[in-house]
Design an enzyme around this catalytic site. Structure first.
Site, PDB file in Angstrom:
ATOM      1  N   HIS A 130       0.826  -1.206   0.000  1.00 48.42           N
ATOM      2  CA  HIS A 130       0.000   0.000   0.000  1.00 48.42           C
ATOM      3  C   HIS A 130       0.856   1.251   0.000  1.00 48.42           C
ATOM      4  CE1 HIS A 130      -3.345  -2.750   0.826  1.00 48.42           C
ATOM      5  NE2 HIS A 130      -3.962  -1.872   0.063  1.00 48.42           N
ATOM      6  N   ARG A 168     -10.622   3.806  -1.823  1.00 46.31           N
ATOM      7  CA  ARG A 168     -10.083   3.073  -0.665  1.00 46.31           C
ATOM      8  C   ARG A 168     -10.419   3.869   0.602  1.00 46.31           C
ATOM      9  NH1 ARG A 168      -5.675   1.775  -4.559  1.00 46.31           N
ATOM     10  NH2 ARG A 168      -5.361  -0.468  -4.504  1.00 46.31           N
ATOM     11  N   ARG A 188     -15.314   1.435  -1.471  1.00 45.23           N
ATOM     12  CA  ARG A 188     -14.971   0.162  -0.838  1.00 45.23           C
ATOM     13  C   ARG A 188     -15.088   0.336   0.668  1.00 45.23           C
ATOM     14  NH1 ARG A 188      -9.194  -2.478  -1.597  1.00 45.23           N
ATOM     15  NH2 ARG A 188      -8.539  -0.831  -0.199  1.00 45.23           N
ATOM     16  N   GLU A 243     -10.459 -11.378  -4.395  1.00 49.55           N
ATOM     17  CA  GLU A 243      -9.021 -11.264  -4.135  1.00 49.55           C
ATOM     18  C   GLU A 243      -8.481 -12.442  -3.325  1.00 49.55           C
ATOM     19  OE1 GLU A 243      -8.405  -7.299  -2.632  1.00 49.55           O
ATOM     20  OE2 GLU A 243     -10.058  -7.409  -1.227  1.00 49.55           O
ATOM     21  N   ASN A 273      -3.892  -7.354  -6.675  1.00 52.45           N
ATOM     22  CA  ASN A 273      -2.750  -7.215  -5.749  1.00 52.45           C
ATOM     23  C   ASN A 273      -2.836  -8.295  -4.677  1.00 52.45           C
ATOM     24  OD1 ASN A 273      -2.406  -4.894  -7.196  1.00 52.45           O
ATOM     25  ND2 ASN A 273      -3.332  -3.576  -5.655  1.00 52.45           N
ATOM     26  N   ASP A 274      -4.033  -8.429  -4.119  1.00 50.72           N
ATOM     27  CA  ASP A 274      -4.197  -9.447  -3.082  1.00 50.72           C
ATOM     28  C   ASP A 274      -4.372 -10.838  -3.678  1.00 50.72           C
ATOM     29  OD1 ASP A 274      -3.918  -8.263  -0.550  1.00 50.72           O
ATOM     30  OD2 ASP A 274      -5.769  -7.159  -0.898  1.00 50.72           O
ATOM     31  N   ARG A 313       2.773  -9.264   0.031  1.00 49.27           N
ATOM     32  CA  ARG A 313       3.056  -8.191  -0.938  1.00 49.27           C
ATOM     33  C   ARG A 313       3.835  -7.034  -0.344  1.00 49.27           C
ATOM     34  NH1 ARG A 313      -3.129  -5.786  -1.470  1.00 49.27           N
ATOM     35  NH2 ARG A 313      -2.222  -3.832  -2.119  1.00 49.27           N
ATOM     36  N   CYS A 343      -9.315  -3.882 -10.468  1.00 50.20           N
ATOM     37  CA  CYS A 343      -8.887  -2.623  -9.851  1.00 50.20           C
ATOM     38  C   CYS A 343      -7.516  -2.755  -9.177  1.00 50.20           C
ATOM     39  CB  CYS A 343      -9.927  -2.115  -8.856  1.00 50.20           C
ATOM     40  SG  CYS A 343     -10.205  -3.246  -7.494  1.00 50.20           S
TER      41      CYS A 343
HETATM   42  C1  PEP Z   1      -6.134  -5.305  -4.653  1.00 52.74           C
HETATM   43  O1  PEP Z   1      -5.922  -6.076  -3.728  1.00 52.74           O
HETATM   44  O2  PEP Z   1      -5.800  -5.535  -5.843  1.00 52.74           O
HETATM   45  C2  PEP Z   1      -6.812  -4.016  -4.410  1.00 52.74           C
HETATM   46  C3  PEP Z   1      -7.202  -3.248  -5.403  1.00 52.74           C
HETATM   47  O3  PEP Z   1      -6.985  -3.615  -3.127  1.00 52.74           O
HETATM   48  P1  PEP Z   1      -5.790  -3.125  -2.211  1.00 52.74           P
HETATM   49  O4  PEP Z   1      -4.579  -2.904  -3.083  1.00 52.74           O
HETATM   50  O5  PEP Z   1      -6.218  -1.868  -1.539  1.00 52.74           O
HETATM   51  O6  PEP Z   1      -5.609  -4.261  -1.256  1.00 52.74           O
HETATM   52 MG    MG Z   2      -6.938  -5.793  -1.853  1.00 55.85          MG
END
Ligand code: PEP
Ligand code: MG
Length: 578
Positions: free
Chosen positions: A195, A302, A338, A436, A459-460, A470, A507
């Site tokens: 993040h 977010r 979200r 995710e 990402n997750d 990550r 996303c």
């Molecule tokens: C993700 O996990 O891809 C996502 C968009 O949410 P975040 O990066 O805030 O966990």
């Molecule tokens: Mg996420």
């Protein structure tokens, strides 16, 4: 002497400027000169912070339950108390403020350095290692200070050319820099989709993370070139290198200006397939950038960033104002809020929960369901704002039907309470889920039956599919967005959602990376959500893409299991020589 450092470029562009070093502790502290009349106030803040930590240590002591580790833990707390009371730290820090007219945070970290140097001299290795306890005590004091900010440091001048160099920055630290003016920033730690990196991208300035030794090798005020595209930092460059980078900098600027011409162009492939481009935001003020980018909606707000850097929860009214502002400014375009994704690497100061494995712990929807009052406050605020635009609710990290049912139930409860109070809201507000977690991807039919739309948080999804934290730089090299398992999972989700008629978007960070644009189009994706700074580059890629050419490549990629082959296909797909 000129030298280069290599890290992970997380935010594009080139910056040239002077190093501004943040302090040694994990909590980054900047130095500020305090007006003379505020010196006494800074000393008082320091006293208050020391007292708060004293109380904290005492209550921890009182809570030690008899057991095998009790004696050891008690001794550890005693040691922290001794360090706290050591005049080198407390009394000397106050004198330091008076003599140097600086902020309390800076004074205490300077005294920490003095104490650390004294520990270095100790021959006994066990005692020498107690340096880490000094750091921990100082961090407690800093947290107490930062939780009660008396003196608000002035923002750096807008015409400054400062480049922030820090050991590590939390997402909460970085979000603070939205109000400051750095031309770039560098850290020793951090992963590509942490993040911290995501917020860095949202600052829209070049940044390089995972440099490992930047904080140690770079000195205050060193001249630096930061290449956020290549992930390179050049320290003390010579004239020749400098002029080369200045030229590249102006070329990039020119390109950025040219891109603006396609801002209002309809986003469609060469064969006429339209593709929706939405934006990701962290704070209401990001909407300005969204509008400049020409995004046709917000695909991910977010909202948890409203929580960071404060020691109390935002009230329902405060949240309502934030959501309403975004909805109004987007003038009827979709705004996907979200629900809080707290936990993991984004923590509330007031919820001092420390888990051994935060990414697998009480995070996102799990945290919200465990804190029903907090969740209800947010849901009511979102529902109230739903009258002012086209708001949608997006729920992060869902993994089971049970969680979906509980969440929908919470939304119904919030609606009921508003109905009883005769507060209007949009009855048919769409509710979507983030995909995710592999479990969700594999049971997509359940999600499609219960939810109005889906969004893939790659990402997750990558983190949980490959079991790679990550945010952990030591395994960052294993975080592979092109892993066959990831590609197959993403393709499966998009295909299943399209077949079932459930709107689906991506996303995660790959939505804004042009390496993946054609691949995702080939998988059938027609809605992307990304940071606004990336939107026009992705749009240009879409305008140049022809679906009939793309699809055969993406099908071959899904069958390949050799990483080298996957990379070759991707290069060909993107029109590059393999
Ligand atoms: C993700 O996990 O891809 C996502 C968009 O949410 P975040 O990066 O805030 O966990
Ligand atoms: Mg996420």
């Amino acid at each position: 002497m000129s030298f280069a450092l290599h890290g992970v470029g997380v935010s594009g562009g080139i910056a040239i400027g002077h190093a501004y070093l943040a302090s040694h502790t994990a909590i980054e502290v900047a130095h500020h000169v305090v007006p003379e009349e505020q010196v006494a106030n800074e000393i008082m803040r320091l006293d208050t912070a020391f007292n708060a930590v004293r109380e904290e240590l005492e209550s921890l002591h009182a809570s030690v339950i008899d057991g095998p580790a009790a004696a050891e833990y008690g001794a550890f707390l005693d040691l922290h108390r001794m360090i706290l009371d050591d005049p080198t730290l407390s009394t000397a820090a106050k004198s330091y403020i008076a003599q140097n007219q600086c902020n309390a945070e800076w004074a205490v970290t300077q005294q920490m350095d003095v104490l650390m140097a004294q520990f270095e001299e100790i021959e006994d290795p066990y005692l020498r290692e107690r340096k880490t306890d000094v750091i921990q005590v100082v961090e407690r004091v800093l947290k107490a200070l930062l939780g009660h900010p008396g003196y608000v440091p002035p923002p750096l001048k807008r015409d400054g050319d400062s480049i922030l160099v820090a050991h590590d920055l939390s997402p909460a630290d970085v979000i603070q820099y939205k109000q400051h003016w750095f031309t770039a920033f560098l850290t020793d730690l951090g992963g590509l989709t942490s993040h911290t990196a995501i917020v860095a991208r949202s600052l829209n300035i070049p940044s390089v993370l995972a440099l490992h030794h930047a904080r140690r090798l770079i000195r205050d005020n060193d001249l630096l070139i930061v290449d956020g595209v290549q992930g390179v930092v050049i320290v003390d460059p010579d004239e020749h290198v400098l002029s080369e980078y200045r030229l590249r900098q102006s070329q990039l600027e020119l390109e950025k200006q040219k891109l603006k011409r396609i801002r209002t162009t309809v986003s469609a492939t060469l064969d006429g397939t339209t593709v929706e481009l939405h934006a990701n935001i962290e704070l209401p003020q990001d909407v300005e950038q969204v509008k400049e980018s020409g995004a046709t909606g917000i695909g991910l707000f977010r909202s948890e960033f409203l929580f960071l850097n404060r020691d109390c929860l935002p009230s329902e009214d405060e949240q309502f104002e934030a959501y309403r502002t975004v909805a109004r400014k987007m003038r009827g375009l979709p705004v996907t809020i979200r629900t809080f994704d707290l936990g993991g690497d984004k923590n509330l100061d007031s919820a001092k929960r420390v888990a051994a494995n935060p990414a697998l712990g009480l995070r996102a929807i799990r945290f919200c369901l465990a804190e029903p009052q907090m969740f209800n406050t947010q849901l009511r605020a979102i529902l109230r704002a739903s009258r002012y635009g086209q708001i949608r609710i997006l729920v992060p990290m869902l993994s089971s039907v049970h969680e979906i049912t509980q969440t929908l139930h919470s939304i119904e409860n919030a609606k009921d309470s508003l109905r009883q109070e005769k507060i209007p809201f949009e009855e048919k507000i769409p509710v979507g889920g983030m995909i995710e977690i592999p479990a969700a991807a594999l049971c997509l039919d359940i999600f499609m039956r219960k939810l109005d739309f889906l969004s893939i948080g790659t990402n997750d999804l990558i983190q949980y599919t490959l079991a790679i934290d990550r945010a952990d730089d030591s395994v960052a090299h294993l975080y592979d967005s092109l892993h066959p398992a990831v590609l197959r999972l993403v393709a499966h989700i998009i295909r299943s959602a399209n077949r079932g008629g459930t709107p689906i978007s991506v996303c995660g960070e790959i939505a804004g990376d042009i390496l993946f644009t054609r691949l995702l189009l080939g998988f059938g994706l027609r809605q992307f959500s990304m940071h606004p700074a990336q939107l026009l580059t992705v749009k240009r890629e879409i305008l140049r893409s022809n679906l009939p050419d793309i699809i055969p490549f993406t099908q071959k990629m899904l069958k390949a299991d050799d990483p080298a082959k996957i990379h070759t296909f991707l290069s060909k797909l993107n029109g590059h020589a393999a």
